[in-house]
Scaffold this motif. Structure first.
Motif: not given
Length: 71
Positions: A34-46, A48-62
């Protein structure tokens, strides 16, 4: 609320695109930590927050799917 990354593989063999017939095949479900949205927002690129969260989550699923036949 935590987000749970999940990767599913083997579904293409169990129900190929365009087929209406389910075939008995192994399906694998990999569940990440499990990971929180704030961590994903820091990890991702983009921009806005939604784009950064989606990017980081996609990387984790890959990463969960690395090494599976469907990856």
């Amino acid at each position: 609320m935590p987000i749970l990354p999940v990767h599913v593989s083997g579904t293409r063999e169990a129900l190929p695109p365009g087929s209406l017939r389910l075939r008995p095949r192994p399906v694998e479900l990999r569940i990440g930590a499990p990971v929180d949205a704030e961590t994903l927002a820091r990890e991702g690129q983009g921009e806005g927050d939604a784009e950064r969260i989606a990017h980081a989550l996609q990387a984790r699923v890959r990463a969960l799917g690395a090494g599976s036949d469907d990856a």
